[in-house]
Design a protein around this motif. Structure first.
Motif, PDB file in Angstrom:
ATOM      1  N   ILE A 141      28.760  13.702   0.528  1.00 17.16           N
ATOM      2  CA  ILE A 141      27.923  12.724  -0.162  1.00 17.16           C
ATOM      3  C   ILE A 141      28.027  11.411   0.596  1.00 17.16           C
ATOM      4  N   LEU A 142      26.868  10.809   0.889  1.00 16.70           N
ATOM      5  CA  LEU A 142      26.813   9.563   1.647  1.00 16.70           C
ATOM      6  C   LEU A 142      26.298   8.460   0.740  1.00 16.70           C
ATOM      7  N   GLU A 143      27.085   7.382   0.591  1.00 19.90           N
ATOM      8  CA  GLU A 143      26.612   6.227  -0.196  1.00 19.90           C
ATOM      9  C   GLU A 143      26.211   5.099   0.736  1.00 19.90           C
ATOM     10  N   THR A 144      24.986   4.607   0.585  1.00 18.13           N
ATOM     11  CA  THR A 144      24.563   3.439   1.362  1.00 18.13           C
ATOM     12  C   THR A 144      23.750   2.522   0.466  1.00 18.13           C
ATOM     13  N   VAL A 145      23.775   1.240   0.791  1.00 15.56           N
ATOM     14  CA  VAL A 145      22.896   0.313   0.096  1.00 15.56           C
ATOM     15  C   VAL A 145      21.517   0.442   0.726  1.00 15.56           C
ATOM     16  N   GLY A 146      20.515   0.624  -0.110  1.00 14.20           N
ATOM     17  CA  GLY A 146      19.173   0.846   0.426  1.00 14.20           C
ATOM     18  C   GLY A 146      18.493  -0.452   0.794  1.00 14.20           C
ATOM     19  N   VAL A 147      18.503  -0.797   2.055  1.00 12.75           N
ATOM     20  CA  VAL A 147      17.728  -1.951   2.513  1.00 12.75           C
ATOM     21  C   VAL A 147      16.940  -1.545   3.747  1.00 12.75           C
ATOM     22  N   GLY A 148      15.647  -1.737   3.667  1.00  9.86           N
ATOM     23  CA  GLY A 148      14.760  -1.523   4.807  1.00  9.86           C
ATOM     24  C   GLY A 148      15.007  -0.253   5.588  1.00  9.86           C
ATOM     25  N   GLN A 149      15.422  -0.442   6.802  1.00  4.50           N
ATOM     26  CA  GLN A 149      15.589   0.628   7.768  1.00  4.50           C
ATOM     27  C   GLN A 149      16.552   1.719   7.284  1.00  4.50           C
ATOM     28  N   THR A 150      17.530   1.322   6.491  1.00  2.00           N
ATOM     29  CA  THR A 150      18.536   2.278   6.028  1.00  2.00           C
ATOM     30  C   THR A 150      17.937   3.487   5.360  1.00  2.00           C
ATOM     31  N   GLU A 151      16.974   3.222   4.465  1.00  2.00           N
ATOM     32  CA  GLU A 151      16.419   4.333   3.701  1.00  2.00           C
ATOM     33  C   GLU A 151      15.762   5.363   4.607  1.00  2.00           C
ATOM     34  N   TYR A 152      15.111   4.869   5.629  1.00  2.00           N
ATOM     35  CA  TYR A 152      14.450   5.760   6.576  1.00  2.00           C
ATOM     36  C   TYR A 152      15.485   6.635   7.292  1.00  2.00           C
ATOM     37  N   VAL A 153      16.566   6.002   7.737  1.00  2.00           N
ATOM     38  CA  VAL A 153      17.600   6.747   8.458  1.00  2.00           C
ATOM     39  C   VAL A 153      18.285   7.752   7.533  1.00  2.00           C
ATOM     40  N   VAL A 154      18.632   7.318   6.332  1.00  2.00           N
ATOM     41  CA  VAL A 154      19.313   8.216   5.398  1.00  2.00           C
ATOM     42  C   VAL A 154      18.397   9.388   5.053  1.00  2.00           C
ATOM     43  N   ARG A 155      17.113   9.089   4.897  1.00  2.00           N
ATOM     44  CA  ARG A 155      16.136  10.156   4.606  1.00  2.00           C
ATOM     45  C   ARG A 155      16.208  11.264   5.669  1.00  2.00           C
ATOM     46  N   ILE A 156      16.321  10.848   6.919  1.00  2.00           N
ATOM     47  CA  ILE A 156      16.379  11.843   7.989  1.00  2.00           C
ATOM     48  C   ILE A 156      17.695  12.614   7.981  1.00  2.00           C
ATOM     49  N   MET A 157      18.797  11.905   7.724  1.00  2.00           N
ATOM     50  CA  MET A 157      20.118  12.497   7.934  1.00  2.00           C
ATOM     51  C   MET A 157      20.592  13.416   6.815  1.00  2.00           C
ATOM     52  N   VAL A 158      20.042  13.271   5.612  1.00  2.00           N
ATOM     53  CA  VAL A 158      20.543  14.086   4.492  1.00  2.00           C
ATOM     54  C   VAL A 158      19.517  15.129   4.052  1.00  2.00           C
ATOM     55  N   ASP A 159      20.017  16.161   3.380  1.00  2.00           N
ATOM     56  CA  ASP A 159      19.132  17.203   2.852  1.00  2.00           C
ATOM     57  C   ASP A 159      18.483  16.731   1.556  1.00  2.00           C
ATOM     58  N   THR A 160      19.322  16.131   0.713  1.00  2.00           N
ATOM     59  CA  THR A 160      18.877  15.698  -0.609  1.00  2.00           C
ATOM     60  C   THR A 160      19.085  14.194  -0.717  1.00  2.00           C
ATOM     61  N   LEU A 161      18.001  13.462  -1.009  1.00  2.00           N
ATOM     62  CA  LEU A 161      18.117  12.004  -1.141  1.00  2.00           C
ATOM     63  C   LEU A 161      17.948  11.604  -2.606  1.00  2.00           C
ATOM     64  N   GLN A 169       7.640  -1.314  -8.284  1.00  2.00           N
ATOM     65  CA  GLN A 169       6.383  -1.855  -7.739  1.00  2.00           C
ATOM     66  C   GLN A 169       6.261  -1.511  -6.244  1.00  2.00           C
ATOM     67  N   ALA A 170       7.381  -1.610  -5.539  1.00  2.00           N
ATOM     68  CA  ALA A 170       7.368  -1.298  -4.096  1.00  2.00           C
ATOM     69  C   ALA A 170       7.044   0.174  -3.878  1.00  2.00           C
ATOM     70  N   MET A 171       7.555   1.031  -4.778  1.00  2.00           N
ATOM     71  CA  MET A 171       7.220   2.459  -4.702  1.00  2.00           C
ATOM     72  C   MET A 171       5.722   2.637  -4.847  1.00  2.00           C
ATOM     73  N   LYS A 172       5.174   1.920  -5.834  1.00  2.00           N
ATOM     74  CA  LYS A 172       3.744   2.031  -6.134  1.00  2.00           C
ATOM     75  C   LYS A 172       2.924   1.664  -4.900  1.00  2.00           C
ATOM     76  N   ALA A 173       3.401   0.642  -4.189  1.00  2.00           N
ATOM     77  CA  ALA A 173       2.679   0.174  -3.006  1.00  2.00           C
ATOM     78  C   ALA A 173       2.957   1.046  -1.781  1.00  2.00           C
ATOM     79  N   GLY A 174       3.747   2.109  -1.976  1.00  2.00           N
ATOM     80  CA  GLY A 174       4.040   2.998  -0.855  1.00  2.00           C
ATOM     81  C   GLY A 174       4.986   2.385   0.161  1.00  2.00           C
ATOM     82  N   LEU A 175       5.778   1.404  -0.282  1.00  2.00           N
ATOM     83  CA  LEU A 175       6.657   0.692   0.652  1.00  2.00           C
ATOM     84  C   LEU A 175       8.050   1.308   0.740  1.00  2.00           C
ATOM     85  N   MET A 176       8.275   2.395   0.019  1.00  2.00           N
ATOM     86  CA  MET A 176       9.604   2.995   0.061  1.00  2.00           C
ATOM     87  C   MET A 176       9.526   4.437   0.530  1.00  2.00           C
ATOM     88  N   GLU A 177      10.599   4.867   1.175  1.00  2.00           N
ATOM     89  CA  GLU A 177      10.685   6.271   1.559  1.00  2.00           C
ATOM     90  C   GLU A 177      10.743   7.117   0.291  1.00  2.00           C
TER      91      GLU A 177
END
Ligand SMILES: Nc1nc2c(ncn2[C@@H]2O[C@H](COP(=O)(O)OP(=O)(O)OP(=O)(O)O)[C@@H](O)[C@H]2O)c(=O)[nH]1
Ligand SMILES: [Mg+2]
Length: 303
Positions: free
Chosen positions: A141-161, A174-182
């Motif tokens: 299990i990997l814990e990271t604070v989700g800021v910007g680039q991190t989410e993209y990298v974590v998305r690639i590196m793990v099976d389940t996010l 709101q950011a999800m709604k705008a498609g701004l989040m992985e």
């Protein structure tokens, strides 16, 4: 708690030592170690937890680990703590330390400081995950604070996010709604003992209903709270469902290729930054093209 295991427990000190060595490794050392990764051939299930500072990631992971320790012989947790000022102050003050909460000989927990100031990851998280594979972990299990680039990298590196939100996460929704989040696989509204959790969960469901998912997995939305043990079980079950789905994915090779591409780019980036820092006095007064040629030449020379 006694447990029947066909394998001996892992060597806690050896794992700690490998991780420390990896965290401080030069690029040449990482490349040398990569043959050991290939030889080990292990593949831990990888679960990423991301979310804003203080959302309750560590608390949830501690509870989840107690719940899941029975189903993995070797369960690892890597937590990347941001060292940047924006997450300082009060949140750091009441941050939960997982190693104080879980004492189990099947579980290994380690925290790392993130390196770059605006990134909730260390430079070489991919290499750290590989170390856990070398040591034969079943699940990490990997814990990271989700800021910007991190989410993209974590998305690639793990099976389940798993993305951890709270009833106060309106801006993120709101950011999800705008498609701004992985896209995550599982959305958690944590601190559901507070008001408006149900509303936040419904808001997330509404956003997801309007988003076309990149795969045929249908993201789940779960409300959790430290005060409700059954909510931890629900989260664990959702993770299992996603893991089963992930195992049947047809594009495993392309997942592996994306991870390799990230790892490769990261190694080059680190090497490049080191060369530029080391050679600032020699190159940086020259024209850009000359400095570039010199950088490429030296990149080739250093492996
Ligand atoms: N009311 C309530 N508080 C919670 C719950 N879960 C966690 N907390 C509190 O939230 C605070 C932060 O929890 P952490 O687990 O450290 O949060 P985190 O997301 O790991 O924080 P960082 O690692 O600093 O980003 C602590 O004071 C926890 O006790 C919950 O379900 N309900
Ligand atoms: Mg934490």
């Amino acid at each position: 708690m006694p447990h029947s295991s066909s394998r001996p427990a892992f060597d806690r000190r050896a794992v700690a030592k490998s991780l420390s060595r990896c965290a401080n490794a030069t690029v040449a050392e990482v490349l040398a170690a990569s043959t050991a990764v290939a030889a080990a051939g292990g593949n831990a299930r990888r679960i990423g937890f991301t979310g804003a500072p203080g959302a309750g990631k560590s608390t949830l992971i501690s509870q989840l680990v107690r719940h899941r320790a029975g189903q993995a012989e070797r369960l690892g947790v890597l937590a990347i703590d941001p060292t940047s000022p924006f997450s300082g102050g009060a949140i750091l003050g009441d941050r939960v330390r997982m190693d104080n909460m879980v004492q189990d000989d099947r579980v290994f927990i380690r925290s790392f400081a993130s390196r770059s100031a605006h990134d909730g990851l260390t430079d070489n998280v991919a290499d750290l995950l590989d170390v856990m594979d070398i040591h034969g972990f079943d699940e990490v299990i990997l814990e990271t604070v989700g800021v910007g680039q991190t989410e993209y990298v974590v998305r690639i590196m793990v099976d389940t996010l798993v993305l951890i939100l709270t009833p106060e996460s309106g801006d993120q929704i709101q950011a999800m709604k705008a498609g701004l989040m992985e896209t995550a696989d599982i959305y958690v509204i944590n601190k559901a003992d507070r008001p408006n959790a149900r509303q936040a969960a419904n808001d997330v469901r509404a956003v997801l209903a309007q988003t076309s998912a990149p795969t045929d997995w249908k993201p789940e939305v779960i409300e959790t709270s430290t005060q409700r043990a059954d909510s931890i079980e629900q989260l664990s079950d959702a993770i299992d469902r996603h893991q089963r789905w992930f195992a049947t994915r047809q594009d495993q090779a392309s997942v592996a290729r994306k991870r390799r591409a990230h790892q490769l780019a990261e190694i080059v980036r680190r090497q490049m930054h080191r060369l530029i820092a080391d050679n600032a006095a020699n190159w940086l007064d020259r024209p850009l093209a000359a400095a570039y040629s010199e950088l490429v030449r030296q990149l080739q020379g250093h492996s």
